[in-house]
Design a protein around this motif. Structure first.
Motif, PDB file in Angstrom:
ATOM      1  N   ILE A 103     -17.311  41.104   3.340  1.00  0.00           N
ATOM      2  CA  ILE A 103     -17.082  39.966   2.458  1.00  0.00           C
ATOM      3  C   ILE A 103     -18.300  39.727   1.569  1.00  0.00           C
ATOM      4  CG2 ILE A 103     -16.584  37.489   2.373  1.00  0.00           C
ATOM      5  CD1 ILE A 103     -14.304  39.337   3.400  1.00  0.00           C
ATOM      6  N   HIS A 104     -18.040  39.537   0.270  1.00  0.00           N
ATOM      7  CA  HIS A 104     -19.125  39.299  -0.680  1.00  0.00           C
ATOM      8  C   HIS A 104     -19.506  37.829  -0.780  1.00  0.00           C
ATOM      9  CE1 HIS A 104     -17.592  43.233  -2.395  1.00  0.00           C
ATOM     10  NE2 HIS A 104     -18.867  43.470  -2.191  1.00  0.00           N
ATOM     11  N   THR A 105     -18.494  36.966  -0.778  1.00  0.00           N
ATOM     12  CA  THR A 105     -18.751  35.543  -0.954  1.00  0.00           C
ATOM     13  C   THR A 105     -17.517  34.777  -0.502  1.00  0.00           C
ATOM     14  OG1 THR A 105     -19.497  33.862  -2.547  1.00  0.00           O
ATOM     15  CG2 THR A 105     -17.891  35.470  -3.339  1.00  0.00           C
ATOM     16  N   THR A 106     -17.565  33.463  -0.626  1.00  0.00           N
ATOM     17  CA  THR A 106     -16.392  32.642  -0.358  1.00  0.00           C
ATOM     18  C   THR A 106     -16.018  31.893  -1.633  1.00  0.00           C
ATOM     19  OG1 THR A 106     -17.719  30.773   0.421  1.00  0.00           O
ATOM     20  CG2 THR A 106     -16.973  32.371   2.075  1.00  0.00           C
ATOM     21  N   ALA A 107     -14.783  31.432  -1.682  1.00  0.00           N
ATOM     22  CA  ALA A 107     -14.299  30.653  -2.814  1.00  0.00           C
ATOM     23  C   ALA A 107     -13.555  29.439  -2.290  1.00  0.00           C
ATOM     24  CB  ALA A 107     -13.377  31.492  -3.697  1.00  0.00           C
ATOM     25  N   GLU A 108     -13.473  28.424  -3.131  1.00  0.00           N
ATOM     26  CA  GLU A 108     -12.743  27.212  -2.765  1.00  0.00           C
ATOM     27  C   GLU A 108     -11.444  27.139  -3.554  1.00  0.00           C
ATOM     28  OE1 GLU A 108     -13.216  22.325  -3.007  1.00  0.00           O
ATOM     29  OE2 GLU A 108     -14.980  23.626  -3.211  1.00  0.00           O
ATOM     30  N   ILE A 109     -10.379  26.743  -2.880  1.00  0.00           N
ATOM     31  CA  ILE A 109      -9.118  26.505  -3.569  1.00  0.00           C
ATOM     32  C   ILE A 109      -9.221  25.158  -4.274  1.00  0.00           C
ATOM     33  CG2 ILE A 109      -6.628  26.162  -3.317  1.00  0.00           C
ATOM     34  CD1 ILE A 109      -6.744  27.921  -0.824  1.00  0.00           C
ATOM     35  N   VAL A 110      -9.151  25.190  -5.596  1.00  0.00           N
ATOM     36  CA  VAL A 110      -9.358  23.965  -6.366  1.00  0.00           C
ATOM     37  C   VAL A 110      -8.060  23.404  -6.948  1.00  0.00           C
ATOM     38  CG1 VAL A 110     -11.759  24.464  -6.914  1.00  0.00           C
ATOM     39  CG2 VAL A 110      -9.951  25.345  -8.413  1.00  0.00           C
ATOM     40  N   ARG A 111      -7.000  24.205  -6.945  1.00  0.00           N
ATOM     41  CA  ARG A 111      -5.730  23.709  -7.483  1.00  0.00           C
ATOM     42  C   ARG A 111      -4.592  24.556  -6.947  1.00  0.00           C
ATOM     43  NH1 ARG A 111      -3.764  23.725 -13.813  1.00  0.00           N
ATOM     44  NH2 ARG A 111      -2.001  22.306 -13.577  1.00  0.00           N
ATOM     45  N   ILE A 112      -3.479  23.918  -6.639  1.00  0.00           N
ATOM     46  CA  ILE A 112      -2.275  24.608  -6.195  1.00  0.00           C
ATOM     47  C   ILE A 112      -1.118  24.157  -7.075  1.00  0.00           C
ATOM     48  CG2 ILE A 112      -0.659  24.982  -4.292  1.00  0.00           C
ATOM     49  CD1 ILE A 112      -2.930  24.374  -2.355  1.00  0.00           C
ATOM     50  N   VAL A 113      -0.458  25.114  -7.736  1.00  0.00           N
ATOM     51  CA  VAL A 113       0.673  24.819  -8.609  1.00  0.00           C
ATOM     52  C   VAL A 113       1.913  25.456  -7.996  1.00  0.00           C
ATOM     53  CG1 VAL A 113       1.606  25.012 -10.936  1.00  0.00           C
ATOM     54  CG2 VAL A 113      -0.872  24.840 -10.606  1.00  0.00           C
ATOM     55  N   ARG A 114       2.876  24.637  -7.653  1.00  0.00           N
ATOM     56  CA  ARG A 114       4.090  25.131  -7.011  1.00  0.00           C
ATOM     57  C   ARG A 114       5.257  25.073  -7.995  1.00  0.00           C
ATOM     58  NH1 ARG A 114       2.758  25.395  -1.637  1.00  0.00           N
ATOM     59  NH2 ARG A 114       1.057  24.005  -0.991  1.00  0.00           N
ATOM     60  N   SER A 115       5.981  26.188  -8.096  1.00  0.00           N
ATOM     61  CA  SER A 115       7.187  26.233  -8.911  1.00  0.00           C
ATOM     62  C   SER A 115       8.335  26.729  -8.043  1.00  0.00           C
ATOM     63  CB  SER A 115       6.982  27.132 -10.133  1.00  0.00           C
ATOM     64  OG  SER A 115       6.662  28.445  -9.732  1.00  0.00           O
ATOM     65  N   GLU A 116       9.480  26.985  -8.659  1.00  0.00           N
ATOM     66  CA  GLU A 116      10.676  27.278  -7.865  1.00  0.00           C
ATOM     67  C   GLU A 116      10.540  28.527  -7.013  1.00  0.00           C
ATOM     68  OE1 GLU A 116      15.514  27.863  -8.482  1.00  0.00           O
ATOM     69  OE2 GLU A 116      14.218  27.351 -10.186  1.00  0.00           O
ATOM     70  N   ASN A 117       9.970  29.594  -7.556  1.00  0.00           N
ATOM     71  CA  ASN A 117       9.954  30.864  -6.831  1.00  0.00           C
ATOM     72  C   ASN A 117       8.575  31.439  -6.587  1.00  0.00           C
ATOM     73  OD1 ASN A 117      12.792  31.337  -6.419  1.00  0.00           O
ATOM     74  ND2 ASN A 117      12.959  31.591  -8.641  1.00  0.00           N
ATOM     75  N   ASN A 118       7.521  30.714  -6.929  1.00  0.00           N
ATOM     76  CA  ASN A 118       6.189  31.224  -6.636  1.00  0.00           C
ATOM     77  C   ASN A 118       5.189  30.077  -6.593  1.00  0.00           C
ATOM     78  OD1 ASN A 118       4.833  30.949  -9.374  1.00  0.00           O
ATOM     79  ND2 ASN A 118       6.598  32.223  -9.916  1.00  0.00           N
ATOM     80  N   VAL A 119       4.012  30.419  -6.135  1.00  0.00           N
ATOM     81  CA  VAL A 119       2.912  29.454  -6.056  1.00  0.00           C
ATOM     82  C   VAL A 119       1.708  30.061  -6.758  1.00  0.00           C
ATOM     83  CG1 VAL A 119       1.283  28.299  -4.507  1.00  0.00           C
ATOM     84  CG2 VAL A 119       3.709  28.371  -3.922  1.00  0.00           C
ATOM     85  N   THR A 120       1.029  29.280  -7.566  1.00  0.00           N
ATOM     86  CA  THR A 120      -0.192  29.720  -8.220  1.00  0.00           C
ATOM     87  C   THR A 120      -1.368  28.998  -7.581  1.00  0.00           C
ATOM     88  OG1 THR A 120       0.931  30.142 -10.324  1.00  0.00           O
ATOM     89  CG2 THR A 120      -1.464  29.832 -10.389  1.00  0.00           C
ATOM     90  N   LEU A 121      -2.332  29.776  -7.108  1.00  0.00           N
ATOM     91  CA  LEU A 121      -3.537  29.217  -6.500  1.00  0.00           C
ATOM     92  C   LEU A 121      -4.717  29.438  -7.437  1.00  0.00           C
ATOM     93  CD1 LEU A 121      -3.240  30.508  -2.809  1.00  0.00           C
ATOM     94  CD2 LEU A 121      -2.409  28.354  -3.757  1.00  0.00           C
ATOM     95  N   TRP A 122      -5.492  28.392  -7.666  1.00  0.00           N
ATOM     96  CA  TRP A 122      -6.720  28.481  -8.448  1.00  0.00           C
ATOM     97  C   TRP A 122      -7.914  28.438  -7.505  1.00  0.00           C
ATOM     98  CZ3 TRP A 122      -7.837  29.271 -13.551  1.00  0.00           C
ATOM     99  CH2 TRP A 122      -6.763  29.237 -14.455  1.00  0.00           C
ATOM    100  N   PHE A 123      -8.874  29.350  -7.743  1.00  0.00           N
ATOM    101  CA  PHE A 123     -10.064  29.461  -6.906  1.00  0.00           C
ATOM    102  C   PHE A 123     -11.322  29.291  -7.763  1.00  0.00           C
ATOM    103  CE2 PHE A 123      -6.728  32.061  -5.109  1.00  0.00           C
ATOM    104  CZ  PHE A 123      -6.739  31.730  -3.753  1.00  0.00           C
ATOM    105  N   GLU A 124     -12.359  28.813  -7.131  1.00  0.00           N
ATOM    106  CA  GLU A 124     -13.669  28.723  -7.781  1.00  0.00           C
ATOM    107  C   GLU A 124     -14.678  29.507  -6.957  1.00  0.00           C
ATOM    108  OE1 GLU A 124     -15.108  24.999  -9.657  1.00  0.00           O
ATOM    109  OE2 GLU A 124     -16.768  25.174  -8.213  1.00  0.00           O
TER     110      GLU A 124
END
Length: 207
Positions: A103-124
């Motif tokens: 593992i190089h580093t860690t990231a934080e989940i800063v936003r979760i966008v949910r739609s009908e058939n998928n989920v978009t995760l934003w990381f920092e």
């Protein structure tokens, strides 16, 4: 080596803490540890760990201080789910991209966008690692090989289909959770080489 294709979700049964060392006791789904021997490598949330003991479907792993500092493994507790992948063997299909399990580093989940058939995760990610993050590039998050979507400075997103959400722990994450990141080795080598030659990160084309 690993392929980044998560083989399932395992459960932390117990964490035994000692000075500079955590022993993780992990239960795996039935049949998933067949043929595993002491000394085998298994990726837990993308981190390559060595099996120190086996009891039925339960495996023991020791995580050293450096591993605990670099990854999220030090934050695990009994009842937590983790992604797992056993080490690839010669002849296995590479469905994702080759990973080292380091593992190089860690990231934080800063936003979760949910739609009908998928989920978009934003990381920092920390700023030092942003130069290795490119749209449509590969990245491993908690051991899963994923394709990067959009990139905004040191933030990026990935789009997850229902099967990925079902087969991994991404289906239950929340904003503020931290994840393990392994950047693509080829991307890292190219960026580092260009940096040594005096070239900066290419500017993104204007929209």
């Amino acid at each position: 080596m690993f392929t980044g294709i998560v083989q399932g979700i395992a459960t932390i049964d117990d964490v035994i803490q000692a000075p500079g060392l955590n022993t993780l006791i992990v239960s795996f789904p039935e049949g998933r540890v067949q043929g595993v021997e002491t000394g085998a490598s298994v990726a837990i949330n993308g981190t390559c760990l060595t099996v120190t003991r086996q009891e039925g479907s339960q495996l023991h792993f020791d995580a050293m201080q450096e591993t605990l500092k670099t990854t999220t493994l030090g934050e695990l507790s009994a009842g937590d789910g983790v992604n797992f992948e056993r080490a690839a063997r010669v002849g296995d299909e590479i469905g994702g991209h080759l990973l080292s399990g380091h593992i190089h580093t860690t990231a934080e989940i800063v936003r979760i966008v949910r739609s009908e058939n998928n989920v978009t995760l934003w990381f920092e990610v920390p700023g030092d690692w942003a130069p290795y993050i490119f749209p449509k590039g590969y990245i491993a998050i908690n051991g899963a090989s994923l394709t990067i979507g959009d990139v905004e400075e040191n933030r990026f997103n990935v789009h997850l289909i229902p099967e990925t959400l079902r087969a991994t722990t991404f289906g239950t994450v929340t904003e503020g959770d931290k994840v393990n990141i392994e950047v693509d080795s080829q991307t890292q080598a190219i960026v580092d080489t260009l940096t040594r030659m005096g070239y900066g990160r290419p500017q993104q084309a204007p929209e």
